[in-house]
Design a protein around this motif. Structure first.
Motif, PDB file in Angstrom:
ATOM      1  N   ASN A  62     -59.443 -36.889  72.865  1.00 26.47           N
ATOM      2  CA  ASN A  62     -59.921 -37.012  71.644  1.00 26.47           C
ATOM      3  C   ASN A  62     -61.184 -36.349  71.285  1.00 26.47           C
ATOM      4  O   ASN A  62     -61.949 -36.753  70.326  1.00 26.47           O
ATOM      5  N   GLU A  63     -61.820 -35.569  72.255  1.00 27.59           N
ATOM      6  CA  GLU A  63     -62.921 -35.186  72.059  1.00 27.59           C
ATOM      7  C   GLU A  63     -63.074 -34.248  70.758  1.00 27.59           C
ATOM      8  O   GLU A  63     -62.521 -33.264  70.560  1.00 27.59           O
ATOM      9  N   THR A  64     -63.947 -34.526  69.785  1.00 28.85           N
ATOM     10  CA  THR A  64     -64.111 -34.046  68.585  1.00 28.85           C
ATOM     11  C   THR A  64     -65.458 -34.256  68.011  1.00 28.85           C
ATOM     12  O   THR A  64     -65.944 -35.317  68.387  1.00 28.85           O
ATOM     13  N   LEU A  65     -65.981 -33.605  66.977  1.00 27.04           N
ATOM     14  CA  LEU A  65     -67.174 -34.347  66.225  1.00 27.04           C
ATOM     15  C   LEU A  65     -67.012 -33.608  64.907  1.00 27.04           C
ATOM     16  O   LEU A  65     -66.199 -32.462  64.788  1.00 27.04           O
ATOM     17  N   PHE A  66     -67.821 -33.967  63.884  1.00 20.60           N
ATOM     18  CA  PHE A  66     -67.849 -33.321  62.661  1.00 20.60           C
ATOM     19  C   PHE A  66     -68.504 -32.017  62.819  1.00 20.60           C
ATOM     20  O   PHE A  66     -69.439 -31.811  63.607  1.00 20.60           O
ATOM     21  N   PHE A  67     -68.232 -31.071  62.135  1.00 19.13           N
ATOM     22  CA  PHE A  67     -68.634 -29.624  61.868  1.00 19.13           C
ATOM     23  C   PHE A  67     -68.749 -29.165  63.469  1.00 19.13           C
ATOM     24  O   PHE A  67     -69.521 -28.399  63.679  1.00 19.13           O
ATOM     25  N   ARG A  68     -67.631 -29.541  64.415  1.00 12.55           N
ATOM     26  CA  ARG A  68     -67.683 -29.098  65.686  1.00 12.55           C
ATOM     27  C   ARG A  68     -67.896 -27.416  65.623  1.00 12.55           C
ATOM     28  O   ARG A  68     -66.937 -26.698  65.009  1.00 12.55           O
ATOM     29  N   ASP A  69     -68.752 -26.828  66.161  1.00 16.07           N
ATOM     30  CA  ASP A  69     -68.960 -25.457  66.240  1.00 16.07           C
ATOM     31  C   ASP A  69     -68.969 -24.943  64.944  1.00 16.07           C
ATOM     32  O   ASP A  69     -67.969 -24.538  64.332  1.00 16.07           O
ATOM     33  N   ASN A  70     -69.950 -25.095  64.273  1.00 12.52           N
ATOM     34  CA  ASN A  70     -70.366 -24.761  62.532  1.00 12.52           C
ATOM     35  C   ASN A  70     -69.782 -23.579  62.132  1.00 12.52           C
ATOM     36  O   ASN A  70     -69.226 -23.682  61.085  1.00 12.52           O
ATOM     37  N   SER A  71     -69.402 -22.587  62.956  1.00 15.19           N
ATOM     38  CA  SER A  71     -69.158 -21.351  62.401  1.00 15.19           C
ATOM     39  C   SER A  71     -67.758 -21.332  61.927  1.00 15.19           C
ATOM     40  O   SER A  71     -67.503 -20.533  60.647  1.00 15.19           O
ATOM     41  N   PRO A  72     -66.484 -21.946  62.164  1.00 14.70           N
ATOM     42  CA  PRO A  72     -65.622 -22.008  61.006  1.00 14.70           C
ATOM     43  C   PRO A  72     -65.628 -22.548  59.709  1.00 14.70           C
ATOM     44  O   PRO A  72     -64.957 -22.195  58.927  1.00 14.70           O
ATOM     45  N   PHE A  73     -66.531 -23.411  59.648  1.00 19.06           N
ATOM     46  CA  PHE A  73     -66.850 -24.200  58.490  1.00 19.06           C
ATOM     47  C   PHE A  73     -67.769 -23.275  57.459  1.00 19.06           C
ATOM     48  O   PHE A  73     -67.360 -23.336  56.234  1.00 19.06           O
ATOM     49  N   GLU A  74     -68.556 -22.503  57.939  1.00 12.81           N
ATOM     50  CA  GLU A  74     -69.298 -21.524  57.474  1.00 12.81           C
ATOM     51  C   GLU A  74     -68.258 -20.376  56.686  1.00 12.81           C
ATOM     52  O   GLU A  74     -68.321 -19.872  55.844  1.00 12.81           O
ATOM     53  N   LEU A  75     -67.209 -20.184  57.721  1.00 12.03           N
ATOM     54  CA  LEU A  75     -66.299 -19.051  57.444  1.00 12.03           C
ATOM     55  C   LEU A  75     -65.214 -19.394  56.243  1.00 12.03           C
ATOM     56  O   LEU A  75     -65.228 -18.911  55.395  1.00 12.03           O
ATOM     57  N   LEU A  76     -65.114 -20.743  56.467  1.00 11.92           N
ATOM     58  CA  LEU A  76     -64.092 -21.138  55.188  1.00 11.92           C
ATOM     59  C   LEU A  76     -64.957 -21.144  53.893  1.00 11.92           C
ATOM     60  O   LEU A  76     -64.380 -20.851  53.083  1.00 11.92           O
ATOM     61  N   LYS A  77     -65.977 -21.560  53.838  1.00 12.72           N
ATOM     62  CA  LYS A  77     -66.870 -21.478  52.645  1.00 12.72           C
ATOM     63  C   LYS A  77     -67.626 -20.329  52.124  1.00 12.72           C
ATOM     64  O   LYS A  77     -67.036 -20.295  50.965  1.00 12.72           O
ATOM     65  N   THR A 107     -59.191 -37.783  65.676  1.00 16.49           N
ATOM     66  CA  THR A 107     -59.660 -38.954  64.825  1.00 16.49           C
ATOM     67  C   THR A 107     -60.128 -38.507  63.373  1.00 16.49           C
ATOM     68  O   THR A 107     -60.721 -39.279  62.702  1.00 16.49           O
ATOM     69  N   GLY A 108     -59.804 -37.111  63.106  1.00 12.97           N
ATOM     70  CA  GLY A 108     -60.232 -36.779  61.560  1.00 12.97           C
ATOM     71  C   GLY A 108     -61.318 -35.872  61.213  1.00 12.97           C
ATOM     72  O   GLY A 108     -61.555 -35.629  60.314  1.00 12.97           O
ATOM     73  N   GLN A 109     -62.255 -35.906  62.247  1.00  5.64           N
ATOM     74  CA  GLN A 109     -63.573 -35.336  61.941  1.00  5.64           C
ATOM     75  C   GLN A 109     -63.305 -33.822  61.345  1.00  5.64           C
ATOM     76  O   GLN A 109     -64.003 -33.334  60.585  1.00  5.64           O
ATOM     77  N   GLU A 110     -62.491 -33.158  61.934  1.00  2.00           N
ATOM     78  CA  GLU A 110     -62.299 -31.656  61.663  1.00  2.00           C
ATOM     79  C   GLU A 110     -61.730 -31.722  60.084  1.00  2.00           C
ATOM     80  O   GLU A 110     -62.458 -31.070  59.153  1.00  2.00           O
ATOM     81  N   LEU A 111     -60.596 -32.296  59.908  1.00  2.00           N
ATOM     82  CA  LEU A 111     -60.076 -32.473  58.433  1.00  2.00           C
ATOM     83  C   LEU A 111     -61.162 -32.997  57.414  1.00  2.00           C
ATOM     84  O   LEU A 111     -61.357 -32.314  56.348  1.00  2.00           O
ATOM     85  N   TYR A 112     -61.965 -34.009  57.719  1.00  2.00           N
ATOM     86  CA  TYR A 112     -62.832 -34.677  56.844  1.00  2.00           C
ATOM     87  C   TYR A 112     -64.078 -33.410  56.646  1.00  2.00           C
ATOM     88  O   TYR A 112     -64.629 -33.275  55.677  1.00  2.00           O
ATOM     89  N   SER A 113     -64.528 -32.942  57.750  1.00  2.00           N
ATOM     90  CA  SER A 113     -65.331 -31.613  57.798  1.00  2.00           C
ATOM     91  C   SER A 113     -64.878 -30.419  56.852  1.00  2.00           C
ATOM     92  O   SER A 113     -65.751 -30.012  55.738  1.00  2.00           O
ATOM     93  N   ILE A 114     -63.429 -30.291  56.702  1.00  2.00           N
ATOM     94  CA  ILE A 114     -63.023 -29.201  55.848  1.00  2.00           C
ATOM     95  C   ILE A 114     -63.085 -29.944  54.411  1.00  2.00           C
ATOM     96  O   ILE A 114     -63.599 -28.969  53.374  1.00  2.00           O
TER      97      ILE A 114
END
Lengths: 188, 280
Positions: B74-89, B120-127
């Motif tokens: 369950n290794e995960t974190l909020f905004f793991r590797d920021n680039s996909p979220f920048e890409l999304l935005k 545990t949800g960090q990715e979806l909440y970051s989205i």
């Protein structure tokens, strides 16, 4: 044991001096504040691992407020409250607000050192976890860059291959010019 | 600690693969011992063989669930590797909004996003936080469906609850974002209802058919296929292609590759990030 930077907040000069002596002897770095206001200034300007604060102090800023100021500044600061037996309920409230622990007066130093040992162990675990994460991030981003470049190159080559295949299998074009076009695509 | 024999290692890894798709090669005996050993001992099993037999006989599937919880990473974190979220935005969401905006201003823009190994949800909440920050104040013009799925029951449970301890929170989350989208809850932080209400989580085994999910506009499938065999990866990405809108976007982990795995997708680059789209 790793040494900690500890801020002692207490309006009683005897307790401040006593804690300073005992903690310094254990190799910790000790900072002193005689009230909440002084504590707030130190918290704002100095990196601290642990705060040992009296729960009841004169003025507007008591132990609970020191706790809130510290947690607001940095969640990682651990706060241990020193309390009279009569205010244990308040101390339990403080635990809910994020205090690491509370100790009753008169201070039992064996107990205090045990608590500090635990905090110190946890801090060093946290630091090595942070180091590992840092190492993983660097490895991951370097590997990621390499893989992404390969991925794009592979994609472009596949595209060329598809185009060459399409041109070579196109019966409506004369064989020689099919080959010429295919070579053009390859060397483009 | 309970030791695993070579024979048991084969049986257990086969069993784990059958129930979860996670592939553990012969070098993973230590992982099985440390993660499954305590469960075996607690259930009074004298060997891994006994644990395997007991799990298979358990019609409630409780043991199976516990084994999946224990073995999944369950290794995960909020905004793991920021680039996909920048890409999304900056790229994907603006493009999609253009594509999906209905002719009538009274109708809403529908966008479906799937975090397919949501842990545990960090990715979806970051989205969700990214969407809220991009479309602040105009969200009522949109109908976002954000789905998170994971194979681990306990991960899904924590994700749904949206509460994180200070160690989970401090990783990856800037202080400003934290204060904007979370409320302090004792020693932990809880995601605010306005973000929580944007998302849904449920259990899903990526090895099984994706029935009833429909088509998504964006699929995140990061750092999960790495635990699968090549053959299972091929199956997974083919199924994901079928669950993605023809002009949809697929985002995989930064060190993952689809070359030789799924020819249905073409990689595209935007600044420092890569995303995939279906070949037309």
């Amino acid at each position: 044991m790793n040494t900690l930077t500890i801020l002692v907040v207490d309006d009683d000069p005897v307790i401040r001096r006593l804690l300073e002596q005992r903690l310094t002897k254990e190799n910790h770095t000790v900072l002193l504040a005689e009230d909440g206001y002084k504590a707030e200034k130190i918290i704002e300007t100095t990196p601290i691992d642990v705060i040992l604060t009296d729960l009841m102090m004169p003025g507007e800023i008591g132990g609970i407020e020191v706790l809130e100021i510290a947690k607001n500044k940095n969640q990682q600061i651990e706060v241990i409250l020193i309390t009279a037996h009569s205010s244990v309920d308040t101390a339990v409230e403080a635990m809910k607000k994020g205090a690491a622990d509370y100790l009753e007066k008169p201070l039992n130093f064996t107990e205090l050192f045990l608590r500090l040992q635990k905090i110190s162990n946890m801090l060093s675990l946290l630091r090595s976890a942070e180091d590992l994460r840092q190492a993983m991030d660097v490895t991951e981003s370097t590997a990621g860059e390499t893989i992404q470049n390969l991925e794009i190159t592979a994609g472009e080559l596949q595209e060329k291959l598809d185009a060459v295949e399409a041109i070579l299998s196109n019966d409506t074009i004369e064989a020689y010019s099919r080959i010429t076009s295919a070579l053009n695509i390859i060397y483009k | 600690m309970l030791k695993i024999t070579a024979d048991e290692l084969k049986t257990i890894s086969q069993y784990i693969h059958d129930i979860s798709g996670i592939y553990l090669d012969q070098s993973k005996s230590y992982l099985l011992e440390t993660r499954l050993g305590p469960i075996a001992e607690e259930l009074g099993c004298a060997s891994f063989r006994a644990l395997h037999d007991k799990a298979k006989r358990d019609s409630t599937k409780n043991i199976e669930r516990r084994l999946i919880d224990a073995i999944s990473t369950n290794e995960t974190l909020f905004f793991r590797d920021n680039s996909p979220f920048e890409l999304l935005k900056h790229k994907i969401l603006p493009e999609l909004i253009d594509l999906r905006s209905p002719a009538s201003p009274r109708m809403k823009t529908h966008i479906k996003i799937w975090s397919s190994a949501s842990s545990t949800g960090q990715e979806l909440y970051s989205i969700a936080m990214t969407i809220r920050e991009l479309l602040d104040g105009q969200l009522d013009r949109f109908n976002f469906k954000l789905l998170g799925t994971d194979i681990s029951d306990s991960a899904v449970k924590q994700a749904s609850y949206g509460k994180y301890n200070k160690f989970e929170i401090e990783r990856g989350l800037p202080r400003q974002t934290l204060q904007k989208h979370f409320t302090l809850f004792g020693d932990s932080w809880k995601i605010k209802d306005e973000i929580r209400s944007m998302v849904n989580f449920r259990k899903l085994n990526l090895m099984l058919p994706f029935t009833g999910l429909g088509k998504f506009d964006i699929i995140f499938c990061r750092n999960v296929a790495i635990y699968f065999t090549l053959q299972d990866r091929k199956k997974l990405f083919n199924k994901l292609a079928a669950s993605l809108a023809d002009d949809g976007y697929l985002i995989i982990g930064s060190t993952e590759s689809l070359t030789g795995i799924c020819p249905l997708f073409v990689p595209k680059r935007h600044l420092r990030a890569i995303f995939y789209q279906k070949k037309n």
